[in-house]
Motif scaffolding. Structure first.
Motif, PDB file in Angstrom:
ATOM      1  N   VAL A  22     -92.095 -47.560 -42.441  1.00 61.37           N
ATOM      2  CA  VAL A  22     -91.900 -46.124 -42.635  1.00 61.37           C
ATOM      3  C   VAL A  22     -90.644 -45.841 -43.446  1.00 61.37           C
ATOM      4  N   HIS A  23     -89.703 -46.775 -43.425  1.00 63.33           N
ATOM      5  CA  HIS A  23     -88.460 -46.568 -44.161  1.00 63.33           C
ATOM      6  C   HIS A  23     -88.635 -46.782 -45.667  1.00 63.33           C
ATOM      7  N   THR A  24     -89.745 -47.414 -46.053  1.00 61.81           N
ATOM      8  CA  THR A  24     -90.004 -47.613 -47.480  1.00 61.81           C
ATOM      9  C   THR A  24     -91.222 -46.813 -47.943  1.00 61.81           C
ATOM     10  N   ALA A  25     -91.650 -45.852 -47.141  1.00 65.27           N
ATOM     11  CA  ALA A  25     -92.840 -45.058 -47.490  1.00 65.27           C
ATOM     12  C   ALA A  25     -92.668 -44.324 -48.819  1.00 65.27           C
ATOM     13  N   HIS A  26     -91.413 -43.997 -49.153  1.00 65.27           N
ATOM     14  CA  HIS A  26     -91.162 -43.280 -50.407  1.00 65.27           C
ATOM     15  C   HIS A  26     -91.555 -44.106 -51.628  1.00 65.27           C
ATOM     16  N   LEU A  27     -91.665 -45.431 -51.469  1.00 64.36           N
ATOM     17  CA  LEU A  27     -92.011 -46.282 -52.602  1.00 64.36           C
ATOM     18  C   LEU A  27     -93.413 -45.978 -53.128  1.00 64.36           C
ATOM     19  N   ARG A  28     -94.263 -45.413 -52.277  1.00 64.50           N
ATOM     20  CA  ARG A  28     -95.623 -45.057 -52.708  1.00 64.50           C
ATOM     21  C   ARG A  28     -95.606 -44.011 -53.812  1.00 64.50           C
ATOM     22  N   PHE A  29     -94.480 -43.295 -53.905  1.00 60.52           N
ATOM     23  CA  PHE A  29     -94.347 -42.240 -54.911  1.00 60.52           C
ATOM     24  C   PHE A  29     -93.316 -42.599 -55.980  1.00 60.52           C
ATOM     25  N   ASP A  30     -92.851 -43.842 -55.955  1.00 56.96           N
ATOM     26  CA  ASP A  30     -91.876 -44.302 -56.943  1.00 56.96           C
ATOM     27  C   ASP A  30     -92.653 -44.792 -58.172  1.00 56.96           C
ATOM     28  N   ILE A  31     -92.919 -43.884 -59.087  1.00 54.85           N
ATOM     29  CA  ILE A  31     -93.768 -44.187 -60.246  1.00 54.85           C
ATOM     30  C   ILE A  31     -93.163 -45.291 -61.101  1.00 54.85           C
ATOM     31  N   GLU A  32     -91.852 -45.279 -61.263  1.00 62.82           N
ATOM     32  CA  GLU A  32     -91.200 -46.303 -62.080  1.00 62.82           C
ATOM     33  C   GLU A  32     -91.400 -47.682 -61.470  1.00 62.82           C
ATOM     34  N   LEU A  33     -91.222 -47.802 -60.166  1.00 66.15           N
ATOM     35  CA  LEU A  33     -91.419 -49.081 -59.491  1.00 66.15           C
ATOM     36  C   LEU A  33     -92.870 -49.551 -59.618  1.00 66.15           C
ATOM     37  N   LEU A  34     -93.812 -48.643 -59.350  1.00 70.71           N
ATOM     38  CA  LEU A  34     -95.231 -49.002 -59.426  1.00 70.71           C
ATOM     39  C   LEU A  34     -95.606 -49.414 -60.850  1.00 70.71           C
ATOM     40  N   ALA A  35     -95.056 -48.722 -61.836  1.00 71.41           N
ATOM     41  CA  ALA A  35     -95.349 -49.052 -63.231  1.00 71.41           C
ATOM     42  C   ALA A  35     -94.813 -50.431 -63.596  1.00 71.41           C
ATOM     43  N   ARG A  36     -93.580 -50.751 -63.150  1.00 70.34           N
ATOM     44  CA  ARG A  36     -93.010 -52.067 -63.442  1.00 70.34           C
ATOM     45  C   ARG A  36     -93.888 -53.172 -62.861  1.00 70.34           C
ATOM     46  N   ARG A  37     -94.363 -52.964 -61.674  1.00 67.86           N
ATOM     47  CA  ARG A  37     -95.193 -53.988 -61.045  1.00 67.86           C
ATOM     48  C   ARG A  37     -96.565 -54.094 -61.713  1.00 67.86           C
ATOM     49  N   LEU A  38     -97.093 -52.981 -62.179  1.00 68.36           N
ATOM     50  CA  LEU A  38     -98.350 -53.028 -62.909  1.00 68.36           C
ATOM     51  C   LEU A  38     -98.165 -53.756 -64.238  1.00 68.36           C
ATOM     52  N   VAL A  39     -97.035 -53.547 -64.888  1.00 65.77           N
ATOM     53  CA  VAL A  39     -96.726 -54.292 -66.111  1.00 65.77           C
ATOM     54  C   VAL A  39     -96.655 -55.789 -65.807  1.00 65.77           C
ATOM     55  N   GLY A  40     -96.037 -56.143 -64.684  1.00 71.00           N
ATOM     56  CA  GLY A  40     -95.974 -57.549 -64.292  1.00 71.00           C
ATOM     57  C   GLY A  40     -97.344 -58.142 -64.076  1.00 71.00           C
ATOM     58  N   ALA A  41     -98.240 -57.380 -63.447  1.00 75.45           N
ATOM     59  CA  ALA A  41     -99.606 -57.843 -63.238  1.00 75.45           C
ATOM     60  C   ALA A  41    -100.342 -57.984 -64.572  1.00 75.45           C
ATOM     61  N   THR A  42    -100.056 -57.074 -65.484  1.00 72.04           N
ATOM     62  CA  THR A  42    -100.660 -57.141 -66.817  1.00 72.04           C
ATOM     63  C   THR A  42    -100.217 -58.402 -67.543  1.00 72.04           C
ATOM     64  N   ASP A  43     -98.936 -58.703 -67.472  1.00 69.55           N
ATOM     65  CA  ASP A  43     -98.421 -59.914 -68.107  1.00 69.55           C
ATOM     66  C   ASP A  43     -99.039 -61.161 -67.477  1.00 69.55           C
ATOM     67  N   TRP A  44     -99.258 -61.125 -66.172  1.00 70.49           N
ATOM     68  CA  TRP A  44     -99.903 -62.245 -65.481  1.00 70.49           C
ATOM     69  C   TRP A  44    -101.296 -62.499 -66.060  1.00 70.49           C
ATOM     70  N   VAL A  45    -102.033 -61.419 -66.302  1.00 70.44           N
ATOM     71  CA  VAL A  45    -103.371 -61.547 -66.883  1.00 70.44           C
ATOM     72  C   VAL A  45    -103.293 -62.146 -68.287  1.00 70.44           C
ATOM     73  N   THR A  46    -102.368 -61.652 -69.096  1.00 69.54           N
ATOM     74  CA  THR A  46    -102.294 -62.106 -70.486  1.00 69.54           C
ATOM     75  C   THR A  46    -101.813 -63.551 -70.608  1.00 69.54           C
ATOM     76  N   GLN A  47    -101.214 -64.068 -69.545  1.00 62.41           N
ATOM     77  CA  GLN A  47    -100.724 -65.444 -69.582  1.00 62.41           C
ATOM     78  C   GLN A  47    -101.737 -66.452 -69.057  1.00 62.41           C
ATOM     79  N   ARG A  48    -102.841 -65.971 -68.526  1.00 60.72           N
ATOM     80  CA  ARG A  48    -103.886 -66.877 -68.041  1.00 60.72           C
ATOM     81  C   ARG A  48    -104.783 -67.290 -69.206  1.00 60.72           C
ATOM     82  N   ALA A  49    -105.003 -68.571 -69.345  1.00 60.61           N
ATOM     83  CA  ALA A  49    -105.790 -69.073 -70.471  1.00 60.61           C
ATOM     84  C   ALA A  49    -107.210 -68.527 -70.461  1.00 60.61           C
ATOM     85  N   ASP A  50    -107.761 -68.267 -69.270  1.00 63.72           N
ATOM     86  CA  ASP A  50    -109.140 -67.800 -69.182  1.00 63.72           C
ATOM     87  C   ASP A  50    -109.280 -66.295 -69.342  1.00 63.72           C
TER      88      ASP A  50
END
Length: 232
Positions: free
Chosen positions: A80-108
């Motif tokens: 409950v102390h980190t519930a505000h992170l659900r609305f932290d657009i910058e944080l969510l965007a950074r992590r989505l970028v990280g997931a995107t980079d993970w996809v682009t680095q997979r050979a398949d």
């Protein structure tokens, strides 16, 4: 109902390193996949969202691989102390970028065009993330999203963007129309008649999936991903 031939689909539980944390994801890979769609979930939701999983299964039938990923760790999501992170657009965007980079680095997967499907606050995160990887993201779809939370970033989005809202979700229709006016890329709003915010009405999610599938097919199936490295 959308009726498409069901391809063989491989399912994997994956772990993605992004923004100094490890995120859990469900990767569904149809044979002869022609593109991959990353799902960005909204406030209080997760990769187990029944609505997003339903849409993902229908996209799989159209030879779209899907990665449903939790943008918050398990501990962050339940604290409950980190519930505000659900609305932290910058944080969510950074992590989505990280997931995107993970996809682009997979050979398949690195040769595949990539799209985003965002719901609620996940839609804003997808729009912000797309501006960080403009040569990678080929299309964006928002379902009942809050694109308005992307703020001034909206004018910098280059990827063709479809905003889907329920016809009876009056406030979301207004917010999405306002966001649409700020987008300078190819854009469209899709109103699902008679649908409320969660698209629980009969046939509403099928219409969401149809609109999303057609948008991704139009914008992702035409070319290989910009910036993809040739296999050696």
């Amino acid at each position: 109902m959308i009726k498409l031939a069901t391809p063989i689909i491989l399912e994997h539980l994956v772990q993605v390193a992004a923004d100094s944390v490890t995120l859990d994801g469900d990767l569904r890979w149809p044979e002869d996949a022609r593109a991959v769609v990353l799902f960005a979930h909204g406030s209080g939701s997760s990769r187990h969202s029944s609505r997003n999983r339903y849409v993902a299964r229908l996209l799989n039938k159209a030879k779209l691989a899907t990665l449903l990923i939790d943008l918050l760790t398990y501990e962050e999501a339940i604290d409950v102390h980190t519930a505000h992170l659900r609305f932290d657009i910058e944080l969510l965007a950074r992590r989505l970028v990280g997931a995107t980079d993970w996809v682009t680095q997979r050979a398949d997967m690195r040769h595949l065009p990539i799209g985003y499907f965002g719901a609620s606050t996940g839609a804003a995160a997808a729009l912000v993330a797309a501006t960080r990887r403009p040569d990678v993201i080929g299309a964006i779809v928002s379902r009942g999203g809050r694109p308005d939370l992307a703020g001034p970033v909206l004018s910098r989005v280059r990827a063709p963007t479809l905003l889907i809202v329920g016809g009876k979700d009056v406030q979301m229709v207004q917010l999405n129309r306002a966001a649409l006016a700020q987008l300078l890329c190819e854009k469209q709003i899709g109103i699902v008649p008679g649908a409320t915010h969660f698209f629980e009405e009969p046939g509403a999610l099928d219409e969401v999936a149809r609109l999303a599938r057609e948008w991704f097919e139009r914008h992702l199936f035409q070319t290989t991903r910009r910036g993809a490295q040739a296999d050696r």
